[in-house]
Design a protein around this motif. Structure first.
Motif, PDB file in Angstrom:
ATOM      1  N   LEU A  16       0.729  39.524-145.171  1.00 16.99           N
ATOM      2  CA  LEU A  16       2.111  39.124-145.431  1.00 16.99           C
ATOM      3  C   LEU A  16       3.053  40.315-145.234  1.00 16.99           C
ATOM      4  O   LEU A  16       4.106  40.196-144.600  1.00 16.99           O
ATOM      5  CB  LEU A  16       2.237  38.569-146.852  1.00 16.99           C
ATOM      6  CG  LEU A  16       3.601  38.025-147.262  1.00 16.99           C
ATOM      7  CD1 LEU A  16       4.019  36.860-146.373  1.00 16.99           C
ATOM      8  CD2 LEU A  16       3.569  37.586-148.727  1.00 16.99           C
ATOM      9  N   GLN A  17       2.649  41.477-145.730  1.00 19.23           N
ATOM     10  CA  GLN A  17       3.462  42.681-145.551  1.00 19.23           C
ATOM     11  C   GLN A  17       3.536  43.080-144.077  1.00 19.23           C
ATOM     12  O   GLN A  17       4.600  43.496-143.605  1.00 19.23           O
ATOM     13  CB  GLN A  17       2.885  43.836-146.364  1.00 19.23           C
ATOM     14  CG  GLN A  17       3.084  43.679-147.852  1.00 19.23           C
ATOM     15  CD  GLN A  17       2.456  44.821-148.626  1.00 19.23           C
ATOM     16  OE1 GLN A  17       1.335  45.234-148.354  1.00 19.23           O
ATOM     17  NE2 GLN A  17       3.192  45.340-149.586  1.00 19.23           N
ATOM     18  N   ILE A  18       2.436  42.956-143.355  1.00 15.98           N
ATOM     19  CA  ILE A  18       2.437  43.281-141.922  1.00 15.98           C
ATOM     20  C   ILE A  18       3.452  42.412-141.202  1.00 15.98           C
ATOM     21  O   ILE A  18       4.292  42.908-140.447  1.00 15.98           O
ATOM     22  CB  ILE A  18       1.028  43.098-141.319  1.00 15.98           C
ATOM     23  CG1 ILE A  18       0.083  44.184-141.832  1.00 15.98           C
ATOM     24  CG2 ILE A  18       1.088  43.110-139.791  1.00 15.98           C
ATOM     25  CD1 ILE A  18      -1.399  43.909-141.561  1.00 15.98           C
ATOM     26  N   CYS A  19       3.390  41.110-141.443  1.00 13.85           N
ATOM     27  CA  CYS A  19       4.324  40.195-140.769  1.00 13.85           C
ATOM     28  C   CYS A  19       5.762  40.477-141.173  1.00 13.85           C
ATOM     29  O   CYS A  19       6.660  40.466-140.323  1.00 13.85           O
ATOM     30  CB  CYS A  19       3.953  38.743-141.083  1.00 13.85           C
ATOM     31  SG  CYS A  19       2.411  38.211-140.325  1.00 13.85           S
ATOM     32  N   ALA A  20       5.983  40.753-142.446  1.00 11.68           N
ATOM     33  CA  ALA A  20       7.344  41.041-142.918  1.00 11.68           C
ATOM     34  C   ALA A  20       7.895  42.283-142.229  1.00 11.68           C
ATOM     35  O   ALA A  20       9.052  42.295-141.779  1.00 11.68           O
ATOM     36  CB  ALA A  20       7.346  41.223-144.437  1.00 11.68           C
ATOM     37  N   ILE A  21       7.088  43.320-142.127  1.00 14.09           N
ATOM     38  CA  ILE A  21       7.538  44.554-141.472  1.00 14.09           C
ATOM     39  C   ILE A  21       7.781  44.319-139.994  1.00 14.09           C
ATOM     40  O   ILE A  21       8.780  44.772-139.438  1.00 14.09           O
ATOM     41  CB  ILE A  21       6.518  45.693-141.706  1.00 14.09           C
ATOM     42  CG1 ILE A  21       6.526  46.115-143.184  1.00 14.09           C
ATOM     43  CG2 ILE A  21       6.798  46.877-140.791  1.00 14.09           C
ATOM     44  CD1 ILE A  21       5.368  47.003-143.595  1.00 14.09           C
ATOM     45  N   LEU A  22       6.882  43.580-139.351  1.00 10.60           N
ATOM     46  CA  LEU A  22       7.027  43.350-137.911  1.00 10.60           C
ATOM     47  C   LEU A  22       8.218  42.454-137.572  1.00 10.60           C
ATOM     48  O   LEU A  22       8.731  42.523-136.458  1.00 10.60           O
ATOM     49  CB  LEU A  22       5.739  42.765-137.326  1.00 10.60           C
ATOM     50  CG  LEU A  22       4.550  43.725-137.269  1.00 10.60           C
ATOM     51  CD1 LEU A  22       3.303  42.997-136.782  1.00 10.60           C
ATOM     52  CD2 LEU A  22       4.852  44.922-136.380  1.00 10.60           C
ATOM     53  N   LYS A  36       3.113  52.900-144.117  1.00 10.88           N
ATOM     54  CA  LYS A  36       3.975  52.030-144.918  1.00 10.88           C
ATOM     55  C   LYS A  36       3.155  51.187-145.893  1.00 10.88           C
ATOM     56  O   LYS A  36       3.564  50.958-147.024  1.00 10.88           O
ATOM     57  CB  LYS A  36       4.812  51.116-144.031  1.00 10.88           C
ATOM     58  CG  LYS A  36       5.982  51.807-143.371  1.00 10.88           C
ATOM     59  CD  LYS A  36       6.822  50.785-142.628  1.00 10.88           C
ATOM     60  CE  LYS A  36       8.062  51.399-142.042  1.00 10.88           C
ATOM     61  NZ  LYS A  36       9.054  51.776-143.030  1.00 10.88           N
ATOM     62  N   LEU A  37       2.007  50.704-145.434  1.00 10.61           N
ATOM     63  CA  LEU A  37       1.155  49.855-146.267  1.00 10.61           C
ATOM     64  C   LEU A  37       0.268  50.661-147.213  1.00 10.61           C
ATOM     65  O   LEU A  37      -0.304  50.096-148.147  1.00 10.61           O
ATOM     66  CB  LEU A  37       0.275  48.961-145.393  1.00 10.61           C
ATOM     67  CG  LEU A  37       0.997  47.937-144.533  1.00 10.61           C
ATOM     68  CD1 LEU A  37      -0.002  47.189-143.672  1.00 10.61           C
ATOM     69  CD2 LEU A  37       1.791  46.971-145.389  1.00 10.61           C
ATOM     70  N   GLU A  38       0.125  51.953-146.924  1.00 11.65           N
ATOM     71  CA  GLU A  38      -0.740  52.832-147.715  1.00 11.65           C
ATOM     72  C   GLU A  38      -2.170  52.311-147.765  1.00 11.65           C
ATOM     73  O   GLU A  38      -2.777  52.156-148.830  1.00 11.65           O
ATOM     74  CB  GLU A  38      -0.177  53.029-149.122  1.00 11.65           C
ATOM     75  CG  GLU A  38       1.180  53.697-149.131  1.00 11.65           C
ATOM     76  CD  GLU A  38       1.764  53.869-150.519  1.00 11.65           C
ATOM     77  OE1 GLU A  38       1.305  53.215-151.476  1.00 11.65           O
ATOM     78  OE2 GLU A  38       2.706  54.678-150.643  1.00 11.65           O
ATOM     79  N   VAL A  39      -2.711  52.009-146.575  1.00 21.93           N
ATOM     80  CA  VAL A  39      -4.097  51.554-146.439  1.00 21.93           C
ATOM     81  C   VAL A  39      -4.804  52.438-145.423  1.00 21.93           C
ATOM     82  O   VAL A  39      -4.176  53.202-144.693  1.00 21.93           O
ATOM     83  CB  VAL A  39      -4.173  50.068-145.997  1.00 21.93           C
ATOM     84  CG1 VAL A  39      -3.568  49.164-147.057  1.00 21.93           C
ATOM     85  CG2 VAL A  39      -3.506  49.850-144.651  1.00 21.93           C
ATOM     86  N   HIS A  47      -7.178  43.546-140.778  1.00 25.10           N
ATOM     87  CA  HIS A  47      -6.109  42.556-140.918  1.00 25.10           C
ATOM     88  C   HIS A  47      -5.442  42.273-139.571  1.00 25.10           C
ATOM     89  O   HIS A  47      -5.129  41.118-139.256  1.00 25.10           O
ATOM     90  CB  HIS A  47      -5.077  43.027-141.941  1.00 25.10           C
ATOM     91  CG  HIS A  47      -5.602  42.998-143.340  1.00 25.10           C
ATOM     92  ND1 HIS A  47      -6.045  41.859-143.955  1.00 25.10           N
ATOM     93  CD2 HIS A  47      -5.771  43.991-144.240  1.00 25.10           C
ATOM     94  CE1 HIS A  47      -6.455  42.134-145.184  1.00 25.10           C
ATOM     95  NE2 HIS A  47      -6.304  43.437-145.367  1.00 25.10           N
ATOM     96  N   LEU A  48      -5.246  43.310-138.779  1.00 23.75           N
ATOM     97  CA  LEU A  48      -4.626  43.119-137.468  1.00 23.75           C
ATOM     98  C   LEU A  48      -5.517  42.280-136.561  1.00 23.75           C
ATOM     99  O   LEU A  48      -5.019  41.459-135.782  1.00 23.75           O
ATOM    100  CB  LEU A  48      -4.309  44.459-136.815  1.00 23.75           C
ATOM    101  CG  LEU A  48      -3.172  45.239-137.460  1.00 23.75           C
ATOM    102  CD1 LEU A  48      -3.062  46.625-136.847  1.00 23.75           C
ATOM    103  CD2 LEU A  48      -1.857  44.481-137.348  1.00 23.75           C
TER     104      LEU A  48
END
Length: 96
Positions: A16-22, A36-39, A47-48
C-alpha cells in the motif's frame, strides 16, 4: 470513473505504501523507495515482484555513472487498482 474495489494484493502495508508513493511521482529509484519504507532490499524486492506479476508496477534497469540502478513506476493498471482500493477503503470508513 474509478470503481471502488478492495484489492488484497495492494492492501498489505508495504505494498500500500509502495503504491501510494508511486502515485506521487512518475518514477522512483529502488534505493530511494527502500529508504522511504525503511525495509531491506529483500523485503522490497519481494513486494515489488508481487506487484510486477500483477502488472501494477514496472521496473526498468539503467546504467548511471557505471552502476546499474533499478527505477520503478506505477502502471496504468496499477494506478487504477490503487485508486479503486483507496475508494473502497473510503467507503468502509464512511465520511469521517
Amino acid at each position: 470513473m474509478i470503481k471502488a474495489k478492495f484489492d488484497p494484493l495492494i492492501h498489505g502495508q508495504n505494498r500500500l505504501q509502495i503504491c501510494a508513493i508511486l502515485t506521487l511521482t512518475a518514477e522512483i529509484e529502488f534505493k530511494v523507495l527502500r529508504e522511504k519504507l525503511e525495509v531491506s532490499d529483500s523485503v522490497l524486492s519481494k513486494h515489488l515482484k508481487s506487484l510486477e506479476e500483477a502488472h501494477y508496477v514496472r521496473l526498468s534497469k539503467r546504467t548511471d555513472m557505471g552502476r546499474q540502478r533499478t527505477w520503478l513506476s506505477l502502471s496504468t493498471e496499477g494506478r487504477m487498482a490503487y485508486s479503486g482500493h483507496v475508494k473502497a477503503l473510503q467507503e468502509i470508513v464512511g465520511n469521517l
